[in-house]
Design an enzyme around this catalytic site. Structure first.
Site, PDB file in Angstrom:
ATOM      1  N   LYS A 131       0.854  -1.190   0.000  1.00  0.00           N
ATOM      2  CA  LYS A 131       0.000   0.000   0.000  1.00  0.00           C
ATOM      3  C   LYS A 131       0.888   1.238   0.000  1.00  0.00           C
ATOM      4  CE  LYS A 131      -2.257   1.873   3.639  1.00  0.00           C
ATOM      5  NZ  LYS A 131      -2.251   3.361   3.584  1.00  0.00           N
ATOM      6  N   ASP A 178      -3.287   4.466  -2.140  1.00  0.00           N
ATOM      7  CA  ASP A 178      -4.272   5.004  -1.195  1.00  0.00           C
ATOM      8  C   ASP A 178      -4.163   6.531  -1.112  1.00  0.00           C
ATOM      9  OD1 ASP A 178      -6.167   5.211   0.797  1.00  0.00           O
ATOM     10  OD2 ASP A 178      -4.813   4.605   2.414  1.00  0.00           O
ATOM     11  N   LYS A 209      -7.113   8.574  -1.399  1.00  0.00           N
ATOM     12  CA  LYS A 209      -8.383   9.098  -0.863  1.00  0.00           C
ATOM     13  C   LYS A 209      -8.864  10.346  -1.610  1.00  0.00           C
ATOM     14  CE  LYS A 209      -7.543   7.311   3.802  1.00  0.00           C
ATOM     15  NZ  LYS A 209      -6.159   6.799   3.628  1.00  0.00           N
ATOM     16  N   HIS A 259     -10.950  13.208  -3.184  1.00  0.00           N
ATOM     17  CA  HIS A 259     -12.151  13.889  -2.677  1.00  0.00           C
ATOM     18  C   HIS A 259     -12.172  15.295  -3.262  1.00  0.00           C
ATOM     19  CE1 HIS A 259     -14.826  14.777   1.117  1.00  0.00           C
ATOM     20  NE2 HIS A 259     -15.395  15.142  -0.011  1.00  0.00           N
ATOM     21  N   ASP A 260     -12.953  15.470  -4.340  1.00  0.00           N
ATOM     22  CA  ASP A 260     -13.017  16.758  -5.022  1.00  0.00           C
ATOM     23  C   ASP A 260     -14.282  16.756  -5.873  1.00  0.00           C
ATOM     24  OD1 ASP A 260     -12.248  19.273  -6.226  1.00  0.00           O
ATOM     25  OD2 ASP A 260     -10.165  18.751  -5.813  1.00  0.00           O
ATOM     26  N   ILE A 261     -14.466  17.779  -6.689  1.00  0.00           N
ATOM     27  CA  ILE A 261     -15.635  17.787  -7.563  1.00  0.00           C
ATOM     28  C   ILE A 261     -15.506  16.636  -8.567  1.00  0.00           C
ATOM     29  CG2 ILE A 261     -16.024  20.270  -7.269  1.00  0.00           C
ATOM     30  CD1 ILE A 261     -14.803  20.660 -10.083  1.00  0.00           C
ATOM     31  N   THR A 270     -11.103   6.527  10.901  1.00  0.00           N
ATOM     32  CA  THR A 270     -11.061   5.993  12.265  1.00  0.00           C
ATOM     33  C   THR A 270     -10.778   7.080  13.300  1.00  0.00           C
ATOM     34  OG1 THR A 270      -8.747   5.371  11.901  1.00  0.00           O
ATOM     35  CG2 THR A 270     -10.398   3.647  11.603  1.00  0.00           C
ATOM     36  N   GLN A 312      -3.781   2.169  18.408  1.00  0.00           N
ATOM     37  CA  GLN A 312      -5.068   2.029  17.723  1.00  0.00           C
ATOM     38  C   GLN A 312      -6.019   1.202  18.581  1.00  0.00           C
ATOM     39  OE1 GLN A 312      -5.749   1.363  13.663  1.00  0.00           O
ATOM     40  NE2 GLN A 312      -3.752   2.064  12.975  1.00  0.00           N
ATOM     41  N   ARG A 358       3.070  -1.400  10.922  1.00  0.00           N
ATOM     42  CA  ARG A 358       4.169  -1.564  11.876  1.00  0.00           C
ATOM     43  C   ARG A 358       4.484  -2.994  12.316  1.00  0.00           C
ATOM     44  NH1 ARG A 358       2.013   3.125  15.727  1.00  0.00           N
ATOM     45  NH2 ARG A 358       0.109   2.446  14.692  1.00  0.00           N
TER      46      ARG A 358
END
Length: 239
Positions: free
Chosen positions: A37, A64, A66, A68-70, A127, A198, A219
């Site tokens: 990844k 990865d 992510k 996020h826009d028009i 998260t 986490q 990790r």
């Protein structure tokens, strides 16, 4: 045949330099048996060329970013990254159904002829988003679990191939959204190191039982004395 059908265990390459990347990859074994990844840190530092190079070597790549826009911007971005040789990528489900559809359309348009179209995974709620933030900052009336289900259903209808979700949510999502959808889960830890920072975590064996389609591990592998041995162990446990 068995190896081909194995569910991916993606190693999160959260490193800051080419040297660190090369050192880590050298400890993970055969590229054709390794899923990785690549996130924002590495991609923004080294760019698309490193992705193309790793894809040519045979790595199974989850990019990865992510998006996020028009919708038009996401379409063009997805079209570009589809040509890099990746197998999976991400958008934010909160960008809406039109944006998700645009991302999928861009991936289809940008994929070279004869190559598989990358799988599009939608991130529901991060998260780091608490119930308080969901209510007081996003002004969402739904409780977290219902919000995640709602976003997953919308993403599926809009053309996404799956979602990124907590391993603790997978069983419910199978029931509410369906089995013909990918559930890719980070937050995977080994039994002996489940006391880190986490909270919504699971072991590879638990993720397998609950129905994760793929898992992301950072990790526990990258900080191990023998990364390849731990990676092989996790792949065996998950499959």
């Amino acid at each position: 045949m068995e190896e081909k059908m194995a569910k991916p265990v993606f190693v999160a390459l959260d490193v800051a330099s080419k040297e660190e990347l090369d050192n880590l990859l050298a400890q993970l074994g055969d590229p054709k048996e390794t899923s990785i990844k690549i996130g924002m840190e590495l991609f923004y530092h080294l760019g698309g060329e490193i992705v193309v190079d790793l894809a040519k070597k045979g790595y199974n790549i989850f990019l990865d970013l992510k998006m996020h826009d028009i919708p038009n911007t996401v379409y063009n971005g997805a079209k570009q990254i589809a040509s890099l040789g990746i197998k999976y990528t991400t958008v934010h489900a909160l960008g809406g159904s039109e944006m998700i559809y645009a991302a999928k359309t861009g991936l289809v348009a940008g994929t070279p002829i004869g190559q598989p179209v990358p799988k599009l995974l939608a991130v529901t709620e991060l998260t780091s988003i608490s119930d308080e933030i969901l209510k007081n900052e996003q002004h969402c009336d739904l409780p977290m679990n219902e919000q995640v289900i709602s976003l997953a259903k919308m993403a599926k209808k809009a053309g996404a191939d799956g979602v990124i979700c907590s391993p603790l949510e997978v069983k419910t999502l199978h029931e509410k959204v369906g089995d013909n959808f990918l559930y890719v889960t980070p937050g995977i830890r080994l039994q002996q190191n489940t006391d880190d920072d986490q909270s919504r975590i699971a072991t590879p064996a638990q993720a397998k039982i609950w129905g994760s389609s793929a898992i992301v591990v950072g990790r526990p592998i990258t900080q191990a004395e023998d990364p390849q041995a731990v990676y092989d162990m996790i792949k065996k446990e998950f499959n």
